[in-house]
Design a protein around this motif. Structure first.
Motif, PDB file in Angstrom:
ATOM      1  N   GLY A  39      50.772  57.786  33.639  1.00 14.85           N
ATOM      2  CA  GLY A  39      50.581  59.014  32.866  1.00 14.85           C
ATOM      3  C   GLY A  39      49.363  59.811  33.268  1.00 14.85           C
ATOM      4  O   GLY A  39      48.949  60.725  32.552  1.00 14.85           O
ATOM      5  N   ASN A  40      48.779  59.501  34.421  1.00 12.98           N
ATOM      6  CA  ASN A  40      47.543  60.166  34.821  1.00 12.98           C
ATOM      7  C   ASN A  40      47.787  61.663  35.069  1.00 12.98           C
ATOM      8  O   ASN A  40      48.538  62.035  35.984  1.00 12.98           O
ATOM      9  N   PRO A  41      47.172  62.548  34.285  1.00 12.87           N
ATOM     10  CA  PRO A  41      47.427  63.994  34.404  1.00 12.87           C
ATOM     11  C   PRO A  41      47.088  64.564  35.777  1.00 12.87           C
ATOM     12  O   PRO A  41      47.813  65.411  36.295  1.00 12.87           O
ATOM     13  N   LYS A  42      45.987  64.103  36.368  1.00 11.28           N
ATOM     14  CA  LYS A  42      45.585  64.631  37.679  1.00 11.28           C
ATOM     15  C   LYS A  42      46.601  64.243  38.749  1.00 11.28           C
ATOM     16  O   LYS A  42      46.955  65.066  39.596  1.00 11.28           O
ATOM     17  N   ALA A  43      47.077  63.000  38.707  1.00 16.67           N
ATOM     18  CA  ALA A  43      48.071  62.551  39.682  1.00 16.67           C
ATOM     19  C   ALA A  43      49.370  63.337  39.519  1.00 16.67           C
ATOM     20  O   ALA A  43      50.005  63.731  40.510  1.00 16.67           O
ATOM     21  N   ILE A  44      49.766  63.581  38.270  1.00 17.95           N
ATOM     22  CA  ILE A  44      50.993  64.345  38.010  1.00 17.95           C
ATOM     23  C   ILE A  44      50.856  65.775  38.522  1.00 17.95           C
ATOM     24  O   ILE A  44      51.762  66.312  39.173  1.00 17.95           O
ATOM     25  N   ASN A  45      49.721  66.402  38.246  1.00 20.48           N
ATOM     26  CA  ASN A  45      49.482  67.771  38.732  1.00 20.48           C
ATOM     27  C   ASN A  45      49.523  67.825  40.255  1.00 20.48           C
ATOM     28  O   ASN A  45      50.126  68.726  40.844  1.00 20.48           O
ATOM     29  N   LYS A  50      56.346  68.935  33.602  1.00 25.51           N
ATOM     30  CA  LYS A  50      56.844  68.684  32.245  1.00 25.51           C
ATOM     31  C   LYS A  50      56.563  67.263  31.758  1.00 25.51           C
ATOM     32  O   LYS A  50      56.667  66.991  30.563  1.00 25.51           O
ATOM     33  N   ARG A  51      56.185  66.382  32.679  1.00 26.30           N
ATOM     34  CA  ARG A  51      55.905  64.997  32.285  1.00 26.30           C
ATOM     35  C   ARG A  51      54.678  64.883  31.393  1.00 26.30           C
ATOM     36  O   ARG A  51      54.518  63.900  30.675  1.00 26.30           O
ATOM     37  N   HIS A  52      53.803  65.898  31.428  1.00 21.52           N
ATOM     38  CA  HIS A  52      52.600  65.774  30.587  1.00 21.52           C
ATOM     39  C   HIS A  52      52.193  67.091  29.921  1.00 21.52           C
ATOM     40  O   HIS A  52      51.058  67.235  29.455  1.00 21.52           O
ATOM     41  N   MET A  53      53.119  68.054  29.879  1.00 18.51           N
ATOM     42  CA  MET A  53      52.785  69.305  29.189  1.00 18.51           C
ATOM     43  C   MET A  53      54.052  69.947  28.617  1.00 18.51           C
ATOM     44  O   MET A  53      55.175  69.533  28.926  1.00 18.51           O
ATOM     45  N   LYS A  54      53.862  70.935  27.764  1.00 21.40           N
ATOM     46  CA  LYS A  54      54.979  71.650  27.142  1.00 21.40           C
ATOM     47  C   LYS A  54      55.764  72.434  28.193  1.00 21.40           C
ATOM     48  O   LYS A  54      55.230  72.774  29.253  1.00 21.40           O
ATOM     49  N   ASP A  55      57.039  72.750  27.860  1.00 20.17           N
ATOM     50  CA  ASP A  55      57.899  73.483  28.794  1.00 20.17           C
ATOM     51  C   ASP A  55      57.264  74.792  29.244  1.00 20.17           C
ATOM     52  O   ASP A  55      57.253  75.119  30.433  1.00 20.17           O
ATOM     53  N   TYR A  56      56.734  75.559  28.287  1.00 20.21           N
ATOM     54  CA  TYR A  56      56.181  76.871  28.626  1.00 20.21           C
ATOM     55  C   TYR A  56      54.930  76.738  29.493  1.00 20.21           C
ATOM     56  O   TYR A  56      54.660  77.591  30.359  1.00 20.21           O
ATOM     57  N   GLU A  57      54.159  75.659  29.298  1.00 22.30           N
ATOM     58  CA  GLU A  57      52.976  75.442  30.138  1.00 22.30           C
ATOM     59  C   GLU A  57      53.389  75.096  31.565  1.00 22.30           C
ATOM     60  O   GLU A  57      52.781  75.570  32.538  1.00 22.30           O
ATOM     61  N   ALA A  58      54.449  74.261  31.678  1.00 16.06           N
ATOM     62  CA  ALA A  58      54.947  73.890  33.006  1.00 16.06           C
ATOM     63  C   ALA A  58      55.477  75.112  33.747  1.00 16.06           C
ATOM     64  O   ALA A  58      55.199  75.309  34.940  1.00 16.06           O
TER      65      ALA A  58
END
Length: 338
Positions: free
Chosen positions: A247-253, A273-281
């Motif tokens: 779930g590491n946000p930096k790795a996902i980004n 989308k794995r770690h943020m809202k649809d609109y943010e993605a």
């Protein structure tokens, strides 16, 4: 007459006792101390040896009493023939740094170097502090000194020079589990900032040999490959980081950015989308498409981001305005070139 002499003798003793007490209190060097009044800590007899003082400081650390630990560690420095001054000063510096007292931390570190110019831990800590403050030139100097001091420890003839850094010299450096991983990683980051990505990757690999399970190193080397355009290697390192921390946000980004660079926009969107809202993605995809010079493609994602957000979404609106402005500017330039 005898009674008078006795009274004078008692008074002299008392005065002498006070002077002795004041002298004992003044013997504590408070230049590296910032805790509660030392008078409250003088409950025991002074330590008889450097080792005893350090052991008292260690015990205070275990009891989470940093003021007492500082007091005892500083008292250990009073022994002229002390063998552990540089290590103790490093510990004092680390305590101050944990308390965000950076001036005293820095003072302790440089006193430690005065006691032992080849203290690897101190050198790499100073390098790290300079780098975090934005002074990467000084940071690199101390990182290199840390690695060179480590080569001396390992009885290696190899030596790094700032002006002569190259992959062969970096690869030739000896290392073991005690080597300064922070110094290798710091030089990797600085090399990336200088655009020397191959040198950076070599530094990161040396650091990974020292600390193979480091999530931070995997992220750094993955991003270095991304910046150099080697997206497959970037993906490999980033996926390895995600195996250690799903779930590491930096790795996902970073993984999403790699997919975007490869032109796989849908995978990038699903990754965000794995770690943020649809609109943010959707906004993120639109924003990075603009950075890639794909403003026209970005528009639909930004409009979807705005539609998905029930209330006003200023960031997506700003990015949409930027995308439309770039499209207009590109169209104008095309007309001029006809």
């Amino acid at each position: 007459m005898k009674l008078k002499s006795l009274v004078v003798f008692v008074v002299v003793l008392l005065i002498g006792g006070c002077a002795s007490s004041q002298k004992s209190e003044k013997s504590f060097d408070s230049q590296l101390y910032d805790g509660k009044p030392v008078e409250t800590l003088m409950m025991t007899d002074p330590p008889k040896t450097e080792k005893e003082a350090i052991e008292r400081g260690d015990a205070a650390i275990r009891d989470n009493n940093q003021d007492l630990a500082l007091f005892e560690y500083i008292r250990s420095l009073e022994f002229k023939e002390g063998k552990f001054k540089d290590k103790t000063l490093y510990t004092i510096g680390r305590i101050h740094q944990s308390r965000n007292n950076y001036p005293l931390a820095e003072k302790a570190y440089f006193l430690a170097l005065k006691a032992n110019p080849d203290n690897v831990a101190v050198l790499q800590q100073i390098g790290s502090n300079f780098s975090k403050q934005g002074d990467t030139k000084q940071g690199a100097i101390y990182f290199i000194r840390a690695i060179n001091a480590d080569q001396l420890r390992l009885q290696s003839r190899e030596k790094l020079e700032r002006k002569e850094l190259n992959q062969e010299r970096i690869q030739a450096l000896k290392s073991d589990e005690q080597s300064p991983v922070l110094a290798y990683m710091g030089l990797g980051i600085i090399s990336d900032l200088d655009g020397k990505h191959e040198d950076a990757q070599t530094f990161f690999k040396k650091a990974l040999n020292i600390k193979p399970d480091s999530l931070r190193l995997l992220l750094n080397i993955g991003y270095s490959y991304y910046m150099s355009g080697d997206f497959e290697e970037a993906k490999r390192s980033t996926l390895a980081a995600l195996e250690r921390s799903p779930g590491n946000p930096k790795a996902i980004n970073n993984l999403a950015l790699i997919y975007l660079a490869q032109g796989d926009t849908l995978k990038a969107l699903n990754t965000f989308k794995r770690h943020m809202k649809d609109y943010e993605a959707l906004n993120n995809v639109g924003y990075f498409l603009i950075l890639q010079g794909k403003a026209e493609e970005a528009v639909s994602y930004l409009q979807q981001a705005i539609d998905k957000k029930p209330s006003y979404y200023p960031l997506a609106n700003e990015n949409l305005e930027r995308a439309l402005a770039e499209i207009k500017m590109n169209a104008t330039e095309k007309k001029k070139t006809r």
